[in-house]
Design a protein around this motif. Structure first.
Motif, mmCIF file in Angstrom:
data_model
loop_
_atom_site.group_PDB
_atom_site.id
_atom_site.type_symbol
_atom_site.label_atom_id
_atom_site.label_comp_id
_atom_site.label_asym_id
_atom_site.label_seq_id
_atom_site.Cartn_x
_atom_site.Cartn_y
_atom_site.Cartn_z
ATOM 1 N N PHE A 67 -30.027 97.222 105.300
ATOM 2 C CA PHE A 67 -30.815 97.754 104.192
ATOM 3 C C PHE A 67 -32.098 96.974 103.939
ATOM 4 O O PHE A 67 -32.780 97.226 102.940
ATOM 5 N N PRO A 70 -34.234 99.493 104.795
ATOM 6 C CA PRO A 70 -33.429 100.621 105.256
ATOM 7 C C PRO A 70 -34.244 101.525 106.162
ATOM 8 O O PRO A 70 -35.438 101.724 105.936
ATOM 9 N N TRP A 74 -29.413 105.820 108.286
ATOM 10 C CA TRP A 74 -28.934 104.791 107.358
ATOM 11 C C TRP A 74 -27.712 105.304 106.608
ATOM 12 O O TRP A 74 -27.710 106.424 106.102
ATOM 13 N N ALA A 81 -27.781 98.169 98.598
ATOM 14 C CA ALA A 81 -29.232 98.288 98.579
ATOM 15 C C ALA A 81 -29.797 98.032 97.182
ATOM 16 O O ALA A 81 -30.862 97.416 97.038
ATOM 17 N N THR A 128 -36.319 99.350 98.582
ATOM 18 C CA THR A 128 -34.884 99.190 98.819
ATOM 19 C C THR A 128 -34.071 99.648 97.623
ATOM 20 O O THR A 128 -33.036 100.313 97.769
#
Length: 236
Positions: A67, A70, A74, A81, A128
């Motif tokens: 992450f 990311p 994913w 995250a 993120t």
């Protein structure tokens, strides 16, 4: 030899599919308990101190769970995250004070490098965090430039501060350098993909650096006051 490697890879991919979801499809999100991302990803599947080449641990090592940053494809694991994004935003704020914590009068180049590193870190942290909240990849505003800046500039900054800082302030900069992306490559890549619990190494380095700076800031005023008191005592 190639046939053996191919069989090993296929076995690991099969373990991923089995461990991730029994029907063979990759889930949109692997859920975990409401705890920190580090715990969510590794604790249940890859207990500390046990073998990591197991059918339950191999799926969590796959890079599709990474992450920072990311990227497609994913598969989020719990709230990892979100926690990482919040941590990066807090660290970006703390980074802005670093030159003055280690050097009384930092040069302009150090100040500019710190500002650029903090902006890039905040950009990645926000991306993120948004990725974790939305369950899909959200790119940083700076795109590739943000990634390049974070990959190179913070390490150069930390090493420069380690050189110009005085005495016992140097270890804090060295600890931060150990958590920087170029150095983390040496301990974050395992035999499959990501090495289990690698985030604990970089996280511990940052925490130790912060604790070191706090301890130094507490000790420095008391030392200065003691020296001033000593100088003020009349001598015969």
């Amino acid at each position: 030899m190639r046939q053996t490697d191919r069989k090993t890879t296929e076995g690991r991919r099969h373990a991923y599919n089995v461990g991730a979801r029994r029907d063979g499809r990759t889930p949109a999100r692997l859920r975990g308990p409401a705890r920190g991302g580090l715990w969510q990803r590794w604790a249940s599947a890859c207990p500390w101190g046990q073998g990591w080449e197991t059918a339950s641990c191999l799926p969590r090592q796959d890079h599709r769970h990474d992450f920072l940053p990311p990227g497609d494809p994913w598969v989020p694991v719990g709230a990892e995250a979100q926690w990482a994004g919040i941590s990066l935003l807090v660290l970006a704020l703390a980074l802005l004070t670093l030159p003055w914590a280690l050097v009384r009068r930092p040069r302009r180049l150090l100040v500019v490098s710190t500002a650029l590193s903090a902006v890039a870190m905040a950009d990645l942290g926000l991306a993120t965090l948004r990725s974790g909240l939305g369950g899909e990849v959200v790119l940083a505003v700076g795109g590739l430039l943000t990634t390049v800046v974070l990959a190179l500039l913070p390490l150069v900054l930390y090493l420069s501060l380690a050189v110009v800082a005085s005495g016992w302030d140097k270890p804090a900069a060295v600890l931060l350098a150990l958590a920087s992306p170029p150095v983390a490559l040496f301990y974050s890549i395992g035999s499959y993909d990501a090495r289990p619990w690698y985030e604990a190494v970089s996280g511990a380095s940052v925490l130790l650096a912060g604790a070191w700076l706090v301890a130094r800031s507490v000790r420095r005023p008391s030392t200065t006051a003691a020296s001033q008191t000593y100088e003020g005592v009349p001598t015969a």
